[in-house]
Design an enzyme around this catalytic site. Sequence first.
Site, PDB file in Angstrom:
ATOM      1  N   ASP A 191       3.196   0.160  12.867  1.00 10.42           N
ATOM      2  CA  ASP A 191       1.954  -0.409  12.346  1.00 10.42           C
ATOM      3  C   ASP A 191       1.793  -1.878  12.710  1.00 10.42           C
ATOM      4  OD1 ASP A 191       1.014   1.919  11.249  1.00 10.42           O
ATOM      5  OD2 ASP A 191       1.767   1.520   9.235  1.00 10.42           O
ATOM      6  N   LYS A 213      -8.863  -2.002   3.052  1.00  9.70           N
ATOM      7  CA  LYS A 213      -7.956  -0.849   2.994  1.00  9.70           C
ATOM      8  C   LYS A 213      -6.559  -1.246   2.548  1.00  9.70           C
ATOM      9  CE  LYS A 213      -6.314   2.952   5.936  1.00  9.70           C
ATOM     10  NZ  LYS A 213      -6.938   4.116   5.284  1.00  9.70           N
ATOM     11  N   LYS A 257       0.836  -1.208   0.000  1.00 12.25           N
ATOM     12  CA  LYS A 257       0.000   0.000   0.000  1.00 12.25           C
ATOM     13  C   LYS A 257       0.870   1.256   0.000  1.00 12.25           C
ATOM     14  CE  LYS A 257      -2.394   1.181   3.760  1.00 12.25           C
ATOM     15  NZ  LYS A 257      -2.224   2.607   4.156  1.00 12.25           N
ATOM     16  N   SER A 310       5.398  10.413  10.913  1.00 10.05           N
ATOM     17  CA  SER A 310       6.369  10.610   9.834  1.00 10.05           C
ATOM     18  C   SER A 310       5.731  11.157   8.566  1.00 10.05           C
ATOM     19  CB  SER A 310       7.081   9.294   9.521  1.00 10.05           C
ATOM     20  OG  SER A 310       6.181   8.343   8.972  1.00 10.05           O
ATOM     21  N   ARG A 368      -5.814  -3.202  10.501  1.00  7.33           N
ATOM     22  CA  ARG A 368      -4.760  -3.962  11.184  1.00  7.33           C
ATOM     23  C   ARG A 368      -5.273  -4.591  12.484  1.00  7.33           C
ATOM     24  NH1 ARG A 368      -0.916  -2.990   7.653  1.00  7.33           N
ATOM     25  NH2 ARG A 368      -0.583  -0.862   6.889  1.00  7.33           N
TER      26      ARG A 368
END
Length: 441
Positions: A311, A410, A25, A169, A383
């Site tokens: 993540d 997603k 992604k 970030s 997630r």
Amino acid sequence: MVPLNQAFLISPSAPYGEFSIPPSKSHSLRAILFASLSKGTSIINNSLSSPDTDTMLSACKKFGARITRVGETLHIQGNPPPYSQYSSHHFHMGNSGIALRFLTALSSLSPSPILITGAHTLKRRPIEPLLSSLEQLGSEIRQKKSSSIPFVIRGPISSGHVTISGQDSQYASALAITAAVAPHPLSFSIENLKERPWFDLTLDWLHSLNISFSREQDSLFFPGAQSIKSFSYSVPGDYSSAAFLAALGLLSSSSNPTVLYNLPSKDPQGDKQLFSLLKSLGADIVIEKDHIEIRPSSFSGGVIDMDPFIDALPILAVLCCFAKNPSHLYNALGARDKESNRIEAIAHELRKMGGSVHPTQDGLYIEPSRLHGAVVHSHNDHRIAMALAVAGVHASSGQTLLCNTQCVNKSFPHFVIAAQTLHANIRHHQADFSLRSSLCR
């Protein structure tokens, strides 16, 4: 129409097998954006097809890029800044944090006002640090509400220097991308940079596109008046998505390995470091040039700095429930501002399954636990959903009903197919819809 509370029904099973990991992604979104900023026509092979990439494609078309899809290939004729004409002055960012941050910064190059909106769930994603920096460079920001969308931004920004928060970030990446194509010199310093590998991923892209800049620690200078030439690119597999399938195999009671392909070992994706971490904790993982082999094995817990792969906090929390000793995940404060408050969400749901998981301000404390089936919720976070699916597969007893799973699209639209290919018992729930609605409230 897809039901709003689509669900997975998960039974304990022993996964193993082979699978080719779907496109990244992060790389797909950057490839689409940079191609849209380039001079000429770029070719992007194997781009991820998901709501976030659809959002990026739609926005780039409004910036003037001409985009066609031929099979699995995107042909993108770029429209470099400065921008003066649009098909629309309203940019809807869906639920994409990257689209929100990157395209907001690029909108600061426009002399015309642009309205930035998005899904209601996007309002939880902070944007104020980026807006503040853009205002310091001369952008006009109007209609700010609670430091989030919707707002109107109007440029163009001027040459100058700003300091940007590094808590996420994407703020720094957004400034770097904008500075790369701005007509005037721009420089910025990053304060307390977090998620450093993901910022480095953006800089890796800029290097590959021959964009000149100088860097001294976390201060960067861009000379201005640069252009991006068209390019061809094939999107590699997504290490973030691979983590969920790797966890299926690592925790399995099968004696057979799980092999994941389309994972170049030299790719700079941040979550690649998760595999090295697990290996250092004792997991039987072999990292090859283009694939990773995972054998069912035990591993230790530990004190783990999450910043390089923030993540991965949800799936690492699940894995640590099965570790030989307690774990402390720290330096993940930014996980509270993702699609959900991931620290609280994963702790809450794993406790429903019997997990001993305790939130801290910037992470989790996890004690080894036997998990059992339960009714759990995704918190509309892809997630969280996939991590809980892995937990359900490796529960010691009982089925798990995982609610609100449409969010998986997603980043990993074919997650269930991938899991089933690896012999995991995960399926779309086919029970009576009204009953499912009651359970999934």
